[in-house]
Design a protein around this motif. Sequence first.
Motif, PDB file in Angstrom:
ATOM      1  N   PHE A 121      -7.668  38.704 -28.351  1.00  0.00           N
ATOM      2  CA  PHE A 121      -8.178  40.014 -27.936  1.00  0.00           C
ATOM      3  C   PHE A 121      -9.699  39.984 -27.842  1.00  0.00           C
ATOM      4  CE2 PHE A 121      -4.031  40.694 -29.824  1.00  0.00           C
ATOM      5  CZ  PHE A 121      -3.399  41.300 -28.767  1.00  0.00           C
ATOM      6  N   SER A 122     -10.214  38.963 -27.178  1.00  0.00           N
ATOM      7  CA  SER A 122     -11.657  38.862 -26.960  1.00  0.00           C
ATOM      8  C   SER A 122     -12.036  39.667 -25.719  1.00  0.00           C
ATOM      9  CB  SER A 122     -12.067  37.401 -26.823  1.00  0.00           C
ATOM     10  OG  SER A 122     -11.282  36.731 -25.868  1.00  0.00           O
ATOM     11  N   ASP A 123     -13.308  39.934 -25.594  1.00  0.00           N
ATOM     12  CA  ASP A 123     -13.808  40.748 -24.477  1.00  0.00           C
ATOM     13  C   ASP A 123     -14.015  39.862 -23.246  1.00  0.00           C
ATOM     14  OD1 ASP A 123     -14.904  42.627 -22.805  1.00  0.00           O
ATOM     15  OD2 ASP A 123     -16.737  42.902 -23.989  1.00  0.00           O
ATOM     16  N   ALA A 141     -15.239  33.093 -24.101  1.00  0.00           N
ATOM     17  CA  ALA A 141     -14.942  34.256 -24.942  1.00  0.00           C
ATOM     18  C   ALA A 141     -13.876  33.915 -25.975  1.00  0.00           C
ATOM     19  CB  ALA A 141     -14.489  35.427 -24.067  1.00  0.00           C
ATOM     20  N   GLU A 142     -14.057  32.808 -26.664  1.00  0.00           N
ATOM     21  CA  GLU A 142     -13.051  32.369 -27.626  1.00  0.00           C
ATOM     22  C   GLU A 142     -13.060  33.189 -28.912  1.00  0.00           C
ATOM     23  OE1 GLU A 142     -12.876  27.977 -27.964  1.00  0.00           O
ATOM     24  OE2 GLU A 142     -14.235  28.034 -26.228  1.00  0.00           O
ATOM     25  N   GLU A 143     -14.221  33.727 -29.272  1.00  0.00           N
ATOM     26  CA  GLU A 143     -14.297  34.516 -30.499  1.00  0.00           C
ATOM     27  C   GLU A 143     -13.457  35.782 -30.348  1.00  0.00           C
ATOM     28  OE1 GLU A 143     -17.581  36.867 -33.132  1.00  0.00           O
ATOM     29  OE2 GLU A 143     -18.211  35.044 -32.087  1.00  0.00           O
ATOM     30  N   GLY A 144     -12.557  36.002 -31.289  1.00  0.00           N
ATOM     31  CA  GLY A 144     -11.700  37.171 -31.255  1.00  0.00           C
ATOM     32  C   GLY A 144     -10.432  37.000 -30.440  1.00  0.00           C
ATOM     33  N   THR A 154      -4.610  34.460 -21.586  1.00  0.00           N
ATOM     34  CA  THR A 154      -5.863  34.870 -22.234  1.00  0.00           C
ATOM     35  C   THR A 154      -6.583  33.658 -22.823  1.00  0.00           C
ATOM     36  OG1 THR A 154      -4.724  35.466 -24.293  1.00  0.00           O
ATOM     37  CG2 THR A 154      -5.183  37.253 -22.713  1.00  0.00           C
ATOM     38  N   ALA A 155      -5.838  32.663 -23.252  1.00  0.00           N
ATOM     39  CA  ALA A 155      -6.473  31.443 -23.757  1.00  0.00           C
ATOM     40  C   ALA A 155      -7.223  30.729 -22.633  1.00  0.00           C
ATOM     41  CB  ALA A 155      -5.432  30.516 -24.376  1.00  0.00           C
ATOM     42  N   GLN A 156      -6.601  30.622 -21.472  1.00  0.00           N
ATOM     43  CA  GLN A 156      -7.281  29.970 -20.355  1.00  0.00           C
ATOM     44  C   GLN A 156      -8.522  30.745 -19.931  1.00  0.00           C
ATOM     45  OE1 GLN A 156      -4.229  29.282 -17.357  1.00  0.00           O
ATOM     46  NE2 GLN A 156      -3.862  27.253 -18.210  1.00  0.00           N
ATOM     47  N   TRP A 157      -8.418  32.050 -19.844  1.00  0.00           N
ATOM     48  CA  TRP A 157      -9.590  32.860 -19.492  1.00  0.00           C
ATOM     49  C   TRP A 157     -10.671  32.743 -20.563  1.00  0.00           C
ATOM     50  CZ3 TRP A 157     -11.353  34.897 -15.218  1.00  0.00           C
ATOM     51  CH2 TRP A 157     -10.472  35.150 -14.163  1.00  0.00           C
ATOM     52  N   SER A 158     -10.270  32.783 -21.830  1.00  0.00           N
ATOM     53  CA  SER A 158     -11.246  32.696 -22.924  1.00  0.00           C
ATOM     54  C   SER A 158     -12.038  31.400 -22.852  1.00  0.00           C
ATOM     55  CB  SER A 158     -10.544  32.805 -24.278  1.00  0.00           C
ATOM     56  OG  SER A 158     -10.004  34.092 -24.452  1.00  0.00           O
ATOM     57  N   LEU A 159     -11.355  30.306 -22.611  1.00  0.00           N
ATOM     58  CA  LEU A 159     -12.045  29.022 -22.492  1.00  0.00           C
ATOM     59  C   LEU A 159     -12.939  28.994 -21.254  1.00  0.00           C
ATOM     60  CD1 LEU A 159      -9.167  26.583 -23.498  1.00  0.00           C
ATOM     61  CD2 LEU A 159     -11.225  27.124 -24.827  1.00  0.00           C
TER      62      LEU A 159
END
Length: 179
Positions: free
Chosen positions: A58-60, A52-55, A43-48
């Motif tokens: 469990f970000s969207d 979508a780093e905020e949250g 999820t960290a790799q996807w968020s970056l």
Amino acid sequence: MVSDPAAARRMAERLAAVQWDDDAAYEHRRSRGRLTREFLRRTAQWSLTVGAEEGWPFSDLAGALDPEVAVDPALLDAVQIGAASAGAFPVRPEAARLMVRWAALGELPRQRFPQLSDPYEPLLVLFGRGGGYSLSHGSIELGYGSFPILSVAERAALEPVPIDEATLDALDHGSPGVR
């Protein structure tokens, strides 16, 4: 707009089929720790990647990838797994909604970012190994141990770990050479 209602329905069904079992969660405590680590890394790799780093964690991710992703509201309501049926560590409702929204993207994530693995598969496997989790003071609590969340950058920088069933079973049974 991307929407794969069949995939979203399958995800909701997978979540609804989880059998919460405290004994199984204890027996699988080592593999559940590994699955938590891999969930955080993915999820960290996807968020970056999708901003979508905020949250996080469990970000969207689905909304960041396609802001118009659509899911039947009744389906989202159906994944509201309650604590009464899930024991002490249920699927958090916001996580269930995020997972169903992600599934509604169908093949879009793999098409756009084939180098990244499914962010929620480790969490689904964790649920299948006996139970859920709770959040506590910057950690994910698994019932038999706590796993620090750390920062998005720290988690994204980790190397992937195998989460296939044979490796997880060997980890739980203390097989030599499996860490």
